[in-house]
Design an enzyme around this catalytic site. Structure first.
Site, short mmCIF file in Angstrom:
data_model
loop_
_atom_site.label_atom_id
_atom_site.label_comp_id
_atom_site.label_asym_id
_atom_site.label_seq_id
_atom_site.Cartn_x
_atom_site.Cartn_y
_atom_site.Cartn_z
N MET A 165 -11.75 -5.99 4.70
CA MET A 165 -11.12 -4.92 5.33
C MET A 165 -10.88 -5.52 6.74
O MET A 165 -11.78 -5.85 7.37
CB MET A 165 -11.79 -3.81 5.49
CG MET A 165 -11.83 -2.89 4.27
SD MET A 165 -10.38 -2.24 3.51
CE MET A 165 -9.58 -1.58 4.77
N HIS B 47 -8.33 1.16 -4.70
CA HIS B 47 -9.06 1.00 -3.41
C HIS B 47 -9.86 2.25 -3.19
O HIS B 47 -9.29 3.32 -2.86
CB HIS B 47 -8.46 0.61 -2.51
CG HIS B 47 -9.20 0.28 -1.21
ND1 HIS B 47 -8.69 0.26 0.09
CD2 HIS B 47 -10.60 0.10 -0.99
CE1 HIS B 47 -9.58 0.03 0.91
NE2 HIS B 47 -10.83 0.07 0.37
N MET C 54 -8.82 8.40 -0.88
CA MET C 54 -9.86 8.81 0.35
C MET C 54 -10.31 10.15 0.02
O MET C 54 -9.50 10.90 -0.50
CB MET C 54 -9.19 8.50 1.69
CG MET C 54 -8.29 7.52 1.80
SD MET C 54 -7.84 7.29 3.63
CE MET C 54 -6.84 5.70 3.38
N MET D 206 -11.99 4.84 -1.58
CA MET D 206 -12.81 4.79 -0.16
C MET D 206 -13.38 6.39 -0.59
O MET D 206 -12.95 7.34 0.36
CB MET D 206 -11.98 5.00 0.99
CG MET D 206 -11.41 3.65 1.22
SD MET D 206 -10.06 3.25 2.19
CE MET D 206 -8.99 3.36 1.07
N ASP E 269 -4.61 3.69 -2.42
CA ASP E 269 -5.58 4.13 -1.33
C ASP E 269 -6.29 5.57 -1.85
O ASP E 269 -5.46 6.47 -1.35
CB ASP E 269 -5.26 3.87 -0.19
CG ASP E 269 -5.26 2.26 0.34
OD1 ASP E 269 -6.11 1.72 0.52
OD2 ASP E 269 -3.80 2.04 0.86
N HIS F 247 -0.90 -1.14 -4.27
CA HIS F 247 -2.25 -0.67 -3.80
C HIS F 247 -2.26 0.58 -3.73
O HIS F 247 -1.46 0.90 -3.11
CB HIS F 247 -2.43 -1.64 -2.39
CG HIS F 247 -3.76 -1.54 -1.69
ND1 HIS F 247 -4.78 -2.18 -2.37
CD2 HIS F 247 -4.18 -0.76 -0.92
CE1 HIS F 247 -5.85 -1.75 -1.56
NE2 HIS F 247 -5.43 -0.99 -0.83
N SER G 104 0.81 -1.10 -0.09
CA SER G 104 0.14 -0.05 -0.01
C SER G 104 0.99 1.30 0.03
O SER G 104 1.48 1.60 1.04
CB SER G 104 -0.79 0.13 1.16
OG SER G 104 -1.40 1.32 1.44
N ASP H 103 -6.98 -6.43 3.60
CA ASP H 103 -6.28 -5.21 3.74
C ASP H 103 -6.42 -4.66 5.16
O ASP H 103 -7.71 -4.36 5.65
CB ASP H 103 -6.89 -4.22 2.65
CG ASP H 103 -6.38 -2.80 2.65
OD1 ASP H 103 -5.41 -2.40 3.30
OD2 ASP H 103 -6.90 -1.88 1.97
C1 DX5 Z 1 -6.49 1.65 4.97
C2 DX5 Z 1 -6.08 1.17 3.66
C3 DX5 Z 1 -4.92 0.35 3.82
C4 DX5 Z 1 -3.81 0.87 4.58
C5 DX5 Z 1 -2.97 -0.46 5.16
O1 DX5 Z 1 -7.88 2.36 4.78
O2 DX5 Z 1 -6.93 0.66 3.04
O3 DX5 Z 1 -4.48 -0.05 2.39
O4 DX5 Z 1 -2.79 1.51 3.88
O5 DX5 Z 1 -2.00 -0.45 5.81
P1 DX5 Z 1 -1.50 -1.21 6.72
O6 DX5 Z 1 -0.84 -2.15 6.10
O7 DX5 Z 1 -0.37 -0.25 7.51
O8 DX5 Z 1 -2.51 -1.43 7.83
ZN ZN Z 2 -6.43 -0.17 0.78
#
Ligand code: DX5
Ligand code: ZN
Length: 219
Positions: free
Chosen positions: A138, A67, A38, A69, A36, A34, A9, A176
């Site tokens: 998740m 991903h 947001m 969000m 993220d 990956h 990620s 994840d």
């Molecule tokens: C959280 C993200 C994850 C995050 C995971 O909302 O979807 O992808 O980056 O980070 P770690 O591996 O540090 O929990």
């Molecule tokens: Zn993620």
């Protein structure tokens, strides 16, 4: 060693040095990247959008696993795919037009993923499981890297594996949140095909050798 795929990620990488971070984790043996996304609305954090995915794409030799969000992701599907997303994953809670959106992702040539918050039941995504290429479980509340793994979510991995067999579906199961050496083993044993890991991959020295060790520890 398992043949689980590792998707670092980039949330835990150095955003000011994204091009080099991408190249280093790729050389270190990452399978996917990956990303993220947001919006400060669906989750209480803001990260990046289509322009950054587009800027990353020429440097990414492995699939971009995006991903989302964000609220009403249907507004941006075309743009995220045009920017170079290979997998595009939507939260069941974020849209009123999930089926249509998943079909749109596939019709535009990308792989469609579906995900759910820890509190959301697996039942709520079952109607869509025959449509998707990937299901993301998740194991933290979405929003931030570095949180602790919620082991009560492991049952969802097992249930998804059984459902896939019983219904001849063929999605990949991705996990994840809070993945580190010990929790990775738990998820692999439960049936995970892909593990997302942020802090566990990018911790320590910013070298290919260190990232390789971190990735190997998860496999
Ligand atoms: C959280 C993200 C994850 C995050 C995971 O909302 O979807 O992808 O980056 O980070 P770690 O591996 O540090 O929990
Ligand atoms: Zn993620």
């Amino acid at each position: 060693r398992s043949n689980v795929k590792i998707a670092p990620s980039l949330l835990s990488s150095d955003f000011a040095d994204l091009k080099n971070e991408i190249e280093k984790v790729t050389h270190a043996g990452a399978d996917w990247l990956h990303v993220d996304v947001m919006d400060g609305n669906f989750v209480p954090n803001l990260t990046l959008g289509m322009p950054i995915v587009k800027a990353m794409k020429p440097h990414a030799k492995i699939p971009l696993d995006v991903h989302l969000m964000i609220e009403k992701p249907e507004r941006y599907i075309e743009q995220f795919i045009a920017a170079g997303s290979d997998y595009l994953t939507l939260h069941v809670e974020s849209t009123d037009v999930l089926e249509e959106s998943l079909k749109k992702i596939k019709s535009l040539g990308a792989k469609a993923g579906i995900t759910l918050r820890p509190k959301t039941s697996l039942e709520s995504i079952k109607p869509y499981l025959h449509l998707v290429d990937l299901v993301l479980v998740m194991t933290v509340e979405p929003g931030f890297g570095g949180q602790s793994f919620m082991s009560e979510q492991v049952q969802k991995i097992k249930d998804l594996k059984n459902w896939r067999e019983e219904n001849s579906a063929n999605y990949l199961i991705e996990v994840d949140g809070g993945i580190a050496a010990g929790t990775a083993q738990t998820c692999i044993a439960a049936g995970a095909d892909v593990l997302v890991a942020g802090s566990a991959v990018f911790k320590g020295e910013k070298t290919v050798e260190n990232y390789r060790q971190n990735i190997q520890a998860l496999k």
